[in-house]
Design an enzyme around this catalytic site. Structure first.
Site, mmCIF file in Angstrom:
data_model
loop_
_atom_site.group_PDB
_atom_site.id
_atom_site.type_symbol
_atom_site.label_atom_id
_atom_site.label_comp_id
_atom_site.label_asym_id
_atom_site.label_seq_id
_atom_site.Cartn_x
_atom_site.Cartn_y
_atom_site.Cartn_z
ATOM 1 N N CYS A 69 14.448 -29.925 -6.333
ATOM 2 C CA CYS A 69 13.026 -29.795 -6.656
ATOM 3 C C CYS A 69 12.816 -28.583 -7.571
ATOM 4 O O CYS A 69 13.304 -28.575 -8.694
ATOM 5 C CB CYS A 69 12.173 -29.747 -5.392
ATOM 6 N N HIS A 82 13.459 -34.747 -3.209
ATOM 7 C CA HIS A 82 13.979 -34.057 -2.028
ATOM 8 C C HIS A 82 14.986 -34.950 -1.310
ATOM 9 O O HIS A 82 14.594 -35.784 -0.498
ATOM 10 C CB HIS A 82 12.831 -33.701 -1.077
ATOM 11 N N GLU A 137 16.827 -34.205 1.078
ATOM 12 C CA GLU A 137 16.753 -33.907 2.514
ATOM 13 C C GLU A 137 15.583 -34.607 3.195
ATOM 14 O O GLU A 137 15.502 -34.643 4.423
ATOM 15 C CB GLU A 137 16.680 -32.385 2.734
#
Length: 201
Positions: free
Chosen positions: A79, A181, A183
């Protein structure tokens, strides 16, 4: 050991949780010795380009990260972390980035049907292969951003369509970036992190 670089930049806990889920040995650190001895580095980030670079400079980490990359240690920017990889950002003011990849970070122009920030799930379009792109064509990942990296085509591995073609993954040599993202992107995102970790072994 994977080092997640600590500069008070937001989504570190989620990144560490994702790596733990993969069974990866990782640590949040701003220790220069650990950074230059790491098998791989992850530069996460949520927030503004100028504040992030100022905090990295304040902690003496800009030179340390450049040293690690020059040694060949793989680096993944996530990001805001991806945006910092380019030469400069235009958020609020002109701010120098790391300059690992030529280009600038600039604001997405809001258009009808395409509000800014760009927030939500979008399908990836693979433009060229890298160590991280296998199996990503058409997969959906999670974005939250108002700025994008405007870089030469040769460094763009993956894009998404958001009124313009937005670079979603970029890379040059041992430096990789993901605008989304991983994650927060379920199994697809975990797979990208796993590929990065494998690259670091």
């Amino acid at each position: 050991m994977i080092i997640v670089i600590d500069y008070d930049a937001g989504n570190t806990a989620n990144v560490l949780r994702a790596l733990d889920k993969l069974g990866v040995k990782a640590e949040l650190s701003a220790d220069p010795q650990k950074i230059v001895a790491a098998s791989g580095l992850i530069l996460p980030g949520v927030g503004a380009f100028p504040a992030a670079m100022a905090e990295l400079e304040k902690r003496g980490l800009v030179a340390v990260i450049k040293e690690a990359v020059a040694k060949g240690i793989p680096l993944l920017g996530i990001c805001l972390g991806m945006q910092l990889l380019v030469e400069k950002g235009l958020e609020h003011c002109e701010t120098a980035g790391f300059g690992f990849i030529s280009g600038i970070c600039q604001e997405i122009s809001a258009k009808a049907g395409f509000p800014v920030p760009h927030m939500g799930w979008n399908d990836l379009q693979v433009k060229q292969k890298s160590a991280l792109t296998a199996g990503l064509q058409g997969q959906a990942v999670y974005f939250v951003h108002s700025y994008f990296t405007d870089v030469p085509q040769e460094y763009i591995d993956v894009t998404v369509d958001y009124s313009i073609e937005v670079p979603a993954m970029i890379h040059k040599d041992n430096v990789y970036g993901a605008q989304f993202h991983p994650e927060k992107s379920g199994d697809v995102g975990l797979g990208i992190l796993k590929k990065f970790v494998d690259l670091c072994d």
